[in-house]
Design a protein around this motif. Structure first.
Motif, PDB file in Angstrom:
ATOM      1  N   THR A  90       0.874  -1.011  -0.047  1.00  0.00           N
ATOM      2  CA  THR A  90      -0.052  -0.230  -0.007  1.00  0.00           C
ATOM      3  C   THR A  90       0.959   1.189   0.016  1.00  0.00           C
ATOM      4  OG1 THR A  90      -0.169   0.040   2.245  1.00  0.00           O
ATOM      5  CG2 THR A  90      -1.616  -1.183   1.281  1.00  0.00           C
ATOM      6  N   ALA A  91       0.226   2.265  -0.457  1.00  0.00           N
ATOM      7  CA  ALA A  91       1.347   3.566  -0.536  1.00  0.00           C
ATOM      8  C   ALA A  91       1.210   4.315   0.767  1.00  0.00           C
ATOM      9  CB  ALA A  91       0.376   4.582  -1.437  1.00  0.00           C
ATOM     10  N   TRP A  92       0.384   3.939   1.697  1.00  0.00           N
ATOM     11  CA  TRP A  92       0.563   4.261   2.975  1.00  0.00           C
ATOM     12  C   TRP A  92       1.807   3.763   3.646  1.00  0.00           C
ATOM     13  CZ3 TRP A  92      -0.418   9.006   4.359  1.00  0.00           C
ATOM     14  CH2 TRP A  92      -1.715   9.480   3.994  1.00  0.00           C
ATOM     15  N   GLY A  93       1.782   2.258   3.532  1.00  0.00           N
ATOM     16  CA  GLY A  93       2.744   1.562   4.310  1.00  0.00           C
ATOM     17  C   GLY A  93       4.157   1.850   3.692  1.00  0.00           C
ATOM     18  N   LEU A  94       4.301   1.770   2.323  1.00  0.00           N
ATOM     19  CA  LEU A  94       5.428   2.299   1.770  1.00  0.00           C
ATOM     20  C   LEU A  94       6.064   3.587   2.240  1.00  0.00           C
ATOM     21  CD1 LEU A  94       7.609   1.603  -0.349  1.00  0.00           C
ATOM     22  CD2 LEU A  94       6.221   2.739  -2.070  1.00  0.00           C
ATOM     23  N   ALA A  95       5.049   4.540   2.320  1.00  0.00           N
ATOM     24  CA  ALA A  95       5.493   5.874   2.682  1.00  0.00           C
ATOM     25  C   ALA A  95       6.253   5.864   4.146  1.00  0.00           C
ATOM     26  CB  ALA A  95       4.431   6.933   2.896  1.00  0.00           C
ATOM     27  N   GLY A  96       5.420   5.407   4.978  1.00  0.00           N
ATOM     28  CA  GLY A  96       5.783   5.371   6.308  1.00  0.00           C
ATOM     29  C   GLY A  96       7.075   4.468   6.618  1.00  0.00           C
ATOM     30  N   ARG A  97       7.217   3.443   5.948  1.00  0.00           N
ATOM     31  CA  ARG A  97       8.751   2.692   5.671  1.00  0.00           C
ATOM     32  C   ARG A  97       9.870   3.567   5.207  1.00  0.00           C
ATOM     33  NH1 ARG A  97       8.628  -2.961   6.555  1.00  0.00           N
ATOM     34  NH2 ARG A  97       6.696  -3.377   8.099  1.00  0.00           N
ATOM     35  N   TRP A  98       9.383   4.292   4.157  1.00  0.00           N
ATOM     36  CA  TRP A  98      10.406   5.027   3.405  1.00  0.00           C
ATOM     37  C   TRP A  98      11.013   6.180   4.322  1.00  0.00           C
ATOM     38  CZ3 TRP A  98      11.119   9.760   1.893  1.00  0.00           C
ATOM     39  CH2 TRP A  98      11.895  10.113   0.916  1.00  0.00           C
ATOM     40  N   LEU A  99      10.052   6.756   4.869  1.00  0.00           N
ATOM     41  CA  LEU A  99      10.419   8.035   6.023  1.00  0.00           C
ATOM     42  C   LEU A  99      11.200   7.252   7.030  1.00  0.00           C
ATOM     43  CD1 LEU A  99       7.145  10.070   5.896  1.00  0.00           C
ATOM     44  CD2 LEU A  99       9.183  10.834   4.906  1.00  0.00           C
ATOM     45  N   ALA A 100      10.865   6.246   7.615  1.00  0.00           N
ATOM     46  CA  ALA A 100      11.650   5.708   8.935  1.00  0.00           C
ATOM     47  C   ALA A 100      13.065   5.466   8.258  1.00  0.00           C
ATOM     48  CB  ALA A 100      10.905   4.482   9.453  1.00  0.00           C
ATOM     49  N   THR A 101      13.007   5.053   6.975  1.00  0.00           N
ATOM     50  CA  THR A 101      14.481   4.604   6.515  1.00  0.00           C
ATOM     51  C   THR A 101      15.291   5.858   6.016  1.00  0.00           C
ATOM     52  OG1 THR A 101      13.752   2.581   5.739  1.00  0.00           O
ATOM     53  CG2 THR A 101      15.762   3.219   4.705  1.00  0.00           C
ATOM     54  N   ALA A 102      14.544   6.830   5.436  1.00  0.00           N
ATOM     55  CA  ALA A 102      15.004   7.921   4.985  1.00  0.00           C
ATOM     56  C   ALA A 102      15.978   8.709   6.008  1.00  0.00           C
ATOM     57  CB  ALA A 102      14.138   8.713   4.240  1.00  0.00           C
ATOM     58  N   VAL A 103      15.500   8.772   7.162  1.00  0.00           N
ATOM     59  CA  VAL A 103      16.033   9.668   8.179  1.00  0.00           C
ATOM     60  C   VAL A 103      17.325   8.904   8.711  1.00  0.00           C
ATOM     61  CG1 VAL A 103      13.864  10.726   8.960  1.00  0.00           C
ATOM     62  CG2 VAL A 103      14.648   8.370  10.038  1.00  0.00           C
ATOM     63  N   ALA A 104      17.649   7.652   8.351  1.00  0.00           N
ATOM     64  CA  ALA A 104      18.600   6.868   8.843  1.00  0.00           C
ATOM     65  C   ALA A 104      19.858   7.034   7.850  1.00  0.00           C
ATOM     66  CB  ALA A 104      18.252   5.495   9.190  1.00  0.00           C
ATOM     67  N   GLU A 105      19.706   7.484   6.624  1.00  0.00           N
ATOM     68  CA  GLU A 105      20.412   7.670   5.604  1.00  0.00           C
ATOM     69  C   GLU A 105      21.322   9.042   5.742  1.00  0.00           C
ATOM     70  OE1 GLU A 105      20.967   5.374   3.239  1.00  0.00           O
ATOM     71  OE2 GLU A 105      19.340   4.332   2.740  1.00  0.00           O
ATOM     72  N   PRO A 106      22.572   8.849   5.413  1.00  0.00           N
ATOM     73  CA  PRO A 106      23.434  10.157   5.310  1.00  0.00           C
ATOM     74  C   PRO A 106      22.966  10.904   4.328  1.00  0.00           C
ATOM     75  CG  PRO A 106      24.678   8.124   4.978  1.00  0.00           C
ATOM     76  CD  PRO A 106      23.183   7.566   4.813  1.00  0.00           C
ATOM     77  N   TRP A 107      22.788  12.379   4.571  1.00  0.00           N
ATOM     78  CA  TRP A 107      22.385  13.397   3.712  1.00  0.00           C
ATOM     79  C   TRP A 107      23.018  13.779   2.701  1.00  0.00           C
ATOM     80  CZ3 TRP A 107      17.375  13.917   3.713  1.00  0.00           C
ATOM     81  CH2 TRP A 107      16.706  13.531   4.890  1.00  0.00           C
ATOM     82  N   TRP A 108      24.544  13.417   2.704  1.00  0.00           N
ATOM     83  CA  TRP A 108      25.371  13.756   1.759  1.00  0.00           C
ATOM     84  C   TRP A 108      25.038  13.179   0.444  1.00  0.00           C
ATOM     85  CZ3 TRP A 108      27.330   9.656  -0.658  1.00  0.00           C
ATOM     86  CH2 TRP A 108      27.656   8.536   0.057  1.00  0.00           C
TER      87      TRP A 108
END
Length: 201
Positions: A90-108
């Motif tokens: 689902t789009a909502w399931g993907l969005a939630g997991r994506w945001l939780a992962t994105a904050v753990a990624e290096p911003w460079w």
């Protein structure tokens, strides 16, 4: 195979250590219309040459790699953060997991990712996700006789540990490798570690 919306730039540092060929397909480095998953896999198989080859997929492209891996020329399969978890359909399931992962990624790495997404385009990216998301990678893996290595970062919410373990269990010859502290973009953030895995095959 680059992940959703990505192209050969995502794996450039790995390929400077371990030479390889990047195959661009619609939604993965190409903005062309996205055909069904089995057609994408056939396009990949057409580029394999005489073999033997090791197929490496990242993120969404893992589904294409697994579909193509029944080819007898395939001597090994490496799945980097396979995002085929049914809980992400689902789009909502993907969005939630994506945001939780994105904050753990290096911003460079953000400018590099955005540049690749821009080149592929949102239309092709959405079309690929819609084509690939319903496919059951865990079921397809039962038919793959080549050794399968699933690699995930310990901070990757798009490829949680239980999903990675499920894929490993589905493969006749599977193993799991976890990269401590990594999130989802291991091809860009941990090229040395990924290269060592490829060199060990």
């Amino acid at each position: 195979m680059p992940g959703l919306g990505l192209d050969e730039r995502s794996s450039a540092r790995i390929r400077s250590i371990v030479p390889g060929t990047v195959v661009r397909l619609p939604g993965m480095g190409s903005a062309e219309p996205v055909p069904p998953l089995d057609e994408l896999a056939e396009h990949l198989r057409a580029r394999l040459g005489e073999g033997p080859v090791v197929l490496v997929g990242h993120s969404q492209s893992c589904q294409v790699v697994v579909a193509a891996a029944v080819d007898p020329r395939v001597a090994g399969v490496v799945l980097l953060g396979p995002t085929t978890d049914p809980r992400l359909r689902t789009a909502w399931g993907l969005a939630g997991r994506w945001l939780a992962t994105a904050v753990a990624e290096p911003w460079w790495q953000l400018p590099l990712v955005l540049a690749q997404w821009w080149a592929t385009g949102p239309r092709a990216m959405v079309a690929l996700w819609r084509r690939a998301a319903p496919d059951r990678t865990d079921l397809r893996l039962r038919q793959v006789t080549a050794p399968v290595t699933v690699v995930r970062g310990t901070r990757d919410r798009l490829c949680p540990r239980d999903w990675a373990q499920r894929l490993v269990a589905a493969a006749p010859d599977g193993r799991l490798v976890e990269l401590p502290g990594a999130a989802h973009m291991t091809v860009q953030t941990h090229p040395d570690a990924v290269a060592r895995i490829l060199q060990s095959l």
